[in-house]
Motif scaffolding. Structure first.
Motif, PDB file in Angstrom:
ATOM      1  N   ASN A 155      39.528  96.386 131.809  1.00 37.10           N
ATOM      2  CA  ASN A 155      39.891  95.014 132.075  1.00 37.10           C
ATOM      3  C   ASN A 155      38.645  94.238 132.518  1.00 37.10           C
ATOM      4  O   ASN A 155      38.137  94.406 133.624  1.00 37.10           O
ATOM      5  CB  ASN A 155      40.955  95.030 133.182  1.00 37.10           C
ATOM      6  N   VAL A 156      38.141  93.363 131.623  1.00 34.34           N
ATOM      7  CA  VAL A 156      36.892  92.663 131.894  1.00 34.34           C
ATOM      8  C   VAL A 156      37.029  91.717 133.079  1.00 34.34           C
ATOM      9  O   VAL A 156      36.163  91.644 133.946  1.00 34.34           O
ATOM     10  CB  VAL A 156      36.438  91.860 130.658  1.00 34.34           C
ATOM     11  N   ARG A 157      38.160  91.005 133.109  1.00 34.09           N
ATOM     12  CA  ARG A 157      38.335  90.043 134.208  1.00 34.09           C
ATOM     13  C   ARG A 157      38.331  90.772 135.547  1.00 34.09           C
ATOM     14  O   ARG A 157      37.762  90.302 136.528  1.00 34.09           O
ATOM     15  CB  ARG A 157      39.650  89.281 134.043  1.00 34.09           C
ATOM     16  N   GLU A 158      38.973  91.923 135.548  1.00 33.85           N
ATOM     17  CA  GLU A 158      39.000  92.733 136.772  1.00 33.85           C
ATOM     18  C   GLU A 158      37.586  93.118 137.188  1.00 33.85           C
ATOM     19  O   GLU A 158      37.207  92.988 138.356  1.00 33.85           O
ATOM     20  CB  GLU A 158      39.849  93.987 136.516  1.00 33.85           C
ATOM     21  N   ALA A 159      36.799  93.546 136.198  1.00 32.29           N
ATOM     22  CA  ALA A 159      35.420  93.947 136.494  1.00 32.29           C
ATOM     23  C   ALA A 159      34.621  92.765 137.032  1.00 32.29           C
ATOM     24  O   ALA A 159      33.873  92.889 138.007  1.00 32.29           O
ATOM     25  CB  ALA A 159      34.763  94.513 135.238  1.00 32.29           C
ATOM     26  N   VAL A 160      34.806  91.605 136.392  1.00 27.90           N
ATOM     27  CA  VAL A 160      34.057  90.415 136.825  1.00 27.90           C
ATOM     28  C   VAL A 160      34.481  89.998 138.225  1.00 27.90           C
ATOM     29  O   VAL A 160      33.664  89.643 139.070  1.00 27.90           O
ATOM     30  CB  VAL A 160      34.268  89.264 135.819  1.00 27.90           C
ATOM     31  N   GLN A 161      35.768  90.072 138.470  1.00 31.58           N
ATOM     32  CA  GLN A 161      36.273  89.647 139.773  1.00 31.58           C
ATOM     33  C   GLN A 161      35.747  90.531 140.909  1.00 31.58           C
ATOM     34  O   GLN A 161      35.467  90.055 142.008  1.00 31.58           O
ATOM     35  CB  GLN A 161      37.811  89.688 139.745  1.00 31.58           C
ATOM     36  N   ALA A 213      26.917  98.964 146.622  1.00 31.32           N
ATOM     37  CA  ALA A 213      27.333  97.892 145.726  1.00 31.32           C
ATOM     38  C   ALA A 213      28.597  98.309 144.985  1.00 31.32           C
ATOM     39  O   ALA A 213      28.983  99.468 145.004  1.00 31.32           O
ATOM     40  CB  ALA A 213      26.223  97.583 144.730  1.00 31.32           C
ATOM     41  N   PHE A 214      29.213  97.329 144.350  1.00 30.55           N
ATOM     42  CA  PHE A 214      30.407  97.572 143.554  1.00 30.55           C
ATOM     43  C   PHE A 214      29.990  97.485 142.089  1.00 30.55           C
ATOM     44  O   PHE A 214      29.633  96.420 141.612  1.00 30.55           O
ATOM     45  CB  PHE A 214      31.467  96.519 143.877  1.00 30.55           C
ATOM     46  N   THR A 215      29.997  98.613 141.402  1.00 26.89           N
ATOM     47  CA  THR A 215      29.557  98.661 140.018  1.00 26.89           C
ATOM     48  C   THR A 215      30.748  99.039 139.139  1.00 26.89           C
ATOM     49  O   THR A 215      31.532  99.909 139.506  1.00 26.89           O
ATOM     50  CB  THR A 215      28.439  99.706 139.850  1.00 26.89           C
ATOM     51  N   SER A 216      30.839  98.372 137.994  1.00 22.76           N
ATOM     52  CA  SER A 216      31.912  98.713 137.058  1.00 22.76           C
ATOM     53  C   SER A 216      31.322  99.214 135.758  1.00 22.76           C
ATOM     54  O   SER A 216      30.205  98.864 135.404  1.00 22.76           O
ATOM     55  CB  SER A 216      32.791  97.498 136.757  1.00 22.76           C
ATOM     56  N   VAL A 217      32.092 100.028 135.084  1.00 22.41           N
ATOM     57  CA  VAL A 217      31.701 100.511 133.764  1.00 22.41           C
ATOM     58  C   VAL A 217      32.740 100.021 132.771  1.00 22.41           C
ATOM     59  O   VAL A 217      33.938 100.230 132.973  1.00 22.41           O
ATOM     60  CB  VAL A 217      31.638 102.049 133.717  1.00 22.41           C
ATOM     61  N   ILE A 218      32.281  99.348 131.723  1.00 26.24           N
ATOM     62  CA  ILE A 218      33.195  98.840 130.698  1.00 26.24           C
ATOM     63  C   ILE A 218      32.725  99.339 129.345  1.00 26.24           C
ATOM     64  O   ILE A 218      31.521  99.460 129.101  1.00 26.24           O
ATOM     65  CB  ILE A 218      33.226  97.293 130.714  1.00 26.24           C
ATOM     66  N   GLY A 219      33.674  99.656 128.500  1.00 26.91           N
ATOM     67  CA  GLY A 219      33.309 100.074 127.154  1.00 26.91           C
ATOM     68  C   GLY A 219      34.570 100.230 126.331  1.00 26.91           C
ATOM     69  O   GLY A 219      35.665 100.219 126.872  1.00 26.91           O
ATOM     70  N   PRO A 220      34.416 100.368 125.020  1.00 31.99           N
ATOM     71  CA  PRO A 220      35.587 100.540 124.166  1.00 31.99           C
ATOM     72  C   PRO A 220      36.366 101.777 124.598  1.00 31.99           C
ATOM     73  O   PRO A 220      35.782 102.717 125.126  1.00 31.99           O
ATOM     74  CB  PRO A 220      34.990 100.746 122.768  1.00 31.99           C
ATOM     75  N   SER A 221      37.664 101.780 124.327  1.00 28.10           N
ATOM     76  CA  SER A 221      38.455 102.913 124.816  1.00 28.10           C
ATOM     77  C   SER A 221      38.043 104.175 124.059  1.00 28.10           C
ATOM     78  O   SER A 221      37.686 104.135 122.885  1.00 28.10           O
ATOM     79  CB  SER A 221      39.945 102.648 124.656  1.00 28.10           C
ATOM     80  N   GLY A 222      38.060 105.278 124.767  1.00 27.09           N
ATOM     81  CA  GLY A 222      37.671 106.559 124.186  1.00 27.09           C
ATOM     82  C   GLY A 222      36.172 106.721 124.055  1.00 27.09           C
ATOM     83  O   GLY A 222      35.703 107.592 123.340  1.00 27.09           O
ATOM     84  N   CYS A 223      35.379 105.878 124.747  1.00 23.71           N
ATOM     85  CA  CYS A 223      33.940 105.939 124.549  1.00 23.71           C
ATOM     86  C   CYS A 223      33.266 106.941 125.467  1.00 23.71           C
ATOM     87  O   CYS A 223      32.074 107.188 125.349  1.00 23.71           O
ATOM     88  CB  CYS A 223      33.295 104.565 124.703  1.00 23.71           C
ATOM     89  N   GLY A 224      34.007 107.537 126.386  1.00 29.57           N
ATOM     90  CA  GLY A 224      33.385 108.551 127.231  1.00 29.57           C
ATOM     91  C   GLY A 224      33.258 108.140 128.689  1.00 29.57           C
ATOM     92  O   GLY A 224      32.511 108.747 129.440  1.00 29.57           O
ATOM     93  N   LYS A 225      34.004 107.091 129.082  1.00 29.50           N
ATOM     94  CA  LYS A 225      33.918 106.626 130.476  1.00 29.50           C
ATOM     95  C   LYS A 225      34.457 107.675 131.436  1.00 29.50           C
ATOM     96  O   LYS A 225      33.844 107.983 132.458  1.00 29.50           O
ATOM     97  CB  LYS A 225      34.714 105.323 130.651  1.00 29.50           C
ATOM     98  N   THR A 226      35.617 108.222 131.085  1.00 16.76           N
ATOM     99  CA  THR A 226      36.223 109.206 131.974  1.00 16.76           C
ATOM    100  C   THR A 226      35.379 110.479 132.025  1.00 16.76           C
ATOM    101  O   THR A 226      35.226 111.087 133.080  1.00 16.76           O
ATOM    102  CB  THR A 226      37.667 109.509 131.530  1.00 16.76           C
ATOM    103  N   THR A 227      34.787 110.834 130.879  1.00 21.26           N
ATOM    104  CA  THR A 227      33.887 111.999 130.866  1.00 21.26           C
ATOM    105  C   THR A 227      32.723 111.772 131.807  1.00 21.26           C
ATOM    106  O   THR A 227      32.312 112.664 132.550  1.00 21.26           O
ATOM    107  CB  THR A 227      33.378 112.227 129.431  1.00 21.26           C
ATOM    108  N   ILE A 272      32.039  95.322 122.432  1.00 18.29           N
ATOM    109  CA  ILE A 272      32.266  96.135 123.628  1.00 18.29           C
ATOM    110  C   ILE A 272      33.301  95.502 124.537  1.00 18.29           C
ATOM    111  O   ILE A 272      34.188  96.159 125.061  1.00 18.29           O
ATOM    112  CB  ILE A 272      30.937  96.312 124.400  1.00 18.29           C
ATOM    113  N   VAL A 273      33.180  94.191 124.734  1.00 16.32           N
ATOM    114  CA  VAL A 273      34.032  93.502 125.684  1.00 16.32           C
ATOM    115  C   VAL A 273      35.178  92.841 124.937  1.00 16.32           C
ATOM    116  O   VAL A 273      34.965  91.924 124.160  1.00 16.32           O
ATOM    117  CB  VAL A 273      33.232  92.447 126.468  1.00 16.32           C
ATOM    118  N   ALA A 274      36.366  93.363 125.123  1.00 20.98           N
ATOM    119  CA  ALA A 274      37.544  92.739 124.523  1.00 20.98           C
ATOM    120  C   ALA A 274      38.342  92.093 125.630  1.00 20.98           C
ATOM    121  O   ALA A 274      38.583  92.714 126.657  1.00 20.98           O
ATOM    122  CB  ALA A 274      38.378  93.795 123.800  1.00 20.98           C
ATOM    123  N   LEU A 275      38.722  90.831 125.437  1.00 26.57           N
ATOM    124  CA  LEU A 275      39.444  90.118 126.493  1.00 26.57           C
ATOM    125  C   LEU A 275      40.922  90.473 126.489  1.00 26.57           C
ATOM    126  O   LEU A 275      41.467  90.795 125.460  1.00 26.57           O
ATOM    127  CB  LEU A 275      39.276  88.622 126.325  1.00 26.57           C
TER     128      LEU A 275
END
Lengths: 245, 267
Positions: free
Chosen positions: A189-195, A38-52, A242-245
């Motif tokens: 990018n929320v739209r990117e994740a949704v798309q 599947a194609f899963t995305s992770v979204i969160g405020p910047s600096g929240c630890g996604k890259t970690t 969490i989700v900023a457009l």
């Protein structure tokens, strides 16, 4: 919530060392299952630890408390980083070839991978002779050339103009459909994740934990600009912090 | 080392600047010979033989084969010491730049070697190893290794961790990690170490030859010093400097250009 089999992730705590030497918690209770193919995305405020999180899942960071599926270590993985990370002293073709496991049909695989991303004929160029968009394509070619089980994407389309980014997103979807890899993409990018995604994992402010896993209920052939935007707006209304457009 | 091609002056400039530069260079060389001839006139041909006399000596000794033979011996020692110093120095520098533990262990040795006078290293090598070729070459190499190590350590610390991560993700072998990821990043540092290395080594080699060898340019200069033959001393010196210039222009610079080919790309 995720009925299919997948790669289990349970990172209980992860801390960075702060400037004064005291630990700063980055992740606290990050548990989810990454569904296969599947194609899963992770979204969160910047600096929240996604890259970690990505660094832990790819084995680059092992200093954490928790457990991740042993199959992360066994799987063949590929990463498309924020920056293309091509070796500047090697040609595009050599960059792709170097990532291939030994014994693979290198020349043919490289040619195929470059053709897949529309870079045929540019294999002899050095990365400095490519535009950013082309370099990103080369990084994607390298990622898919290794025939990964899991592909990690770390904001792979950031700092591209919108039309180039849109081209690359379509390209990514085509390759994903062809090779059926498990994808985990980190993005702002929320739209990117949704798309692009089947599921979106929403992370809290730092220290990161999973707030919700949202299934993108739009049919893939109905994801145009309008429906994507509408879905994103609904998501933003539900999770305004969490989700900023 | 720096790529100056992108800093090209405006189109009309080269036509005027290049001849001016060539002229300045030629004038400088001419001034050198003028000072030399002034010296001849001042001190007399015995203490300061004229350029013509020195060149005549070089031509005669080259024809007899003696000068090329001695030059060859010295050059072989330079090459051996250079290869040893670069190999050990690069390995040590890489290790110390990458590992904090290795750096802690290596640091006192490095400081000791950096500050050990060349003469003491040479004398001790001859005493401990004997008046042998091995002692001579080791003495020269040991004098150069710490400088190489310091330069390469700097380079190892400046390496891009992003590329290392990429290489780990794609499971590069250890050999690939070294030859494809690390060494290309170290290349400017290796070039700098090589350049200053050659300059230092060929000077120390002469001292080593003077102190404990019975051939080579250093020995010849020692011999002619005792004979008070300044013409021969200057002849050997000039010939040797010329050879080292050829090494610089025919070997080091083309290698550097080749190694930095990938930098030239324009968008």
């Amino acid at each position: 919530m995720l009925e299919r089999d997948g790669y289990r992730v349970d990172i209980r705590t992860k801390a960075h060392r702060g400037a004064d030497g005291s630990p700063v918690p980055v992740i606290e209770g990050l548990a989810f299952t990454l569904p296969e193919r599947a194609f899963t995305s992770v979204i969160g405020p910047s600096g929240c630890g996604k890259t970690t999180t990505l660094r832990i899942l790819t084995g680059l960071d092992t200093a954490y408390d928790g457990a991740i599926d042993a199959r992360f270590g066994d799987a063949r993985i590929a990463v498309a980083f924020q920056e293309p990370r091509l070796l500047p002293w090697r040609t595009v073709a050599q960059n792709v070839a170097l990532a291939l496991p030994p014994g693979a049909e290198r020349a043919a695989r490289v040619a195929e991978a470059l053709a897949d991303v529309g870079l045929d004929g540019l294999g002899e160029r050095y990365p400095s002779q490519l535009s950013l968009g082309q370099a990103r394509r080369a990084a994607l070619a390298r990622a898919f050339a290794v025939r990964p089980d899991i592909l990690f994407l770390d904001e792979p389309f950031v700092s591209l103009d919108e039309s180039s980014a849109q081209h690359l997103r379509q390209l990514l979807l085509n390759l994903w459909a062809r090779y059926r890899v498990t994808i985990l993409m980190v993005t702002h990018n929320v739209r990117e994740a949704v798309q692009l995604s089947d599921h979106i994992i929403l992370l809290s402010q730092r220290p990161a934990r999973v707030v919700d896993v949202v299934e993108v209920t739009l049919a893939r052939n109905e994801r145009d600009a309008e429906s994507t935007t509408r879905f994103s707006q609904e998501l933003a209304a539900l999770y305004p912090t969490i989700v900023a457009l | 080392m720096a790529d100056t091609s992108s800093l090209a002056p405006p189109r009309t400039a080269p036509r005027r600047i290049v001849p001016a530069r060539t002229l300045a260079g030629a004038l400088s060389v001419a001034a050198f010979f003028a000072v030399w001839m002034l010296g001849t006139w001042w001190m007399g041909p015995r203490l300061c033989p004229s350029p013509a006399a020195v060149f005549a000596f070089i031509v005669r000794e080259t024809a007899s084969g003696e000068l090329p033979a001695e030059l060859g011996i010295t050059l072989a020692r330079v090459a051996a010491a250079f290869v040893i110093a670069m190999t050990i120095g690069t390995a040590a520098g890489l290790l110390m730049g990458r590992s904090r533990l290795a750096n802690t262990i290596g640091e006192p040795w490095l400081i000791l070697l950096l500050n050990a006078p060349a003469l003491i290293v040479i004398v001790l090598a001859y005493i401990w190893i004997g008046l042998t070729e091995t002692a001579a070459i080791m003495a020269v190499a040991i004098n150069k290794i710490p400088n190489v190590t310091v330069t390469i350590r700097e380079g190892a610390r400046a390496m891009d961790p992003q590329l290392t991560e990429m290489a780990r993700i794609y499971r590069f072998s250890r050999r690939q990690m070294l030859t494809e990821v690390m060494l290309p990043q170290l290349q400017p540092y290796i070039a700098a170490a090589a350049r200053s290395g050659i300059a230092l080594i060929w000077k120390i080699v002469l001292v080593v030859e003077l102190l404990g060898r019975s051939n080579g340019v250093g020995f010849q200069i020692h011999l002619y010093f005792q004979l008070f033959d300044v013409r021969a001393i200057l002849g050997y010196t000039l010939a040797f400097v010329a050879v080292m210039l050829v090494v610089e222009f025919a070997v080091l610079q083309p290698w550097e250009r080749r190694a930095s080919r990938w930098r030239g790309g324009a968008r």
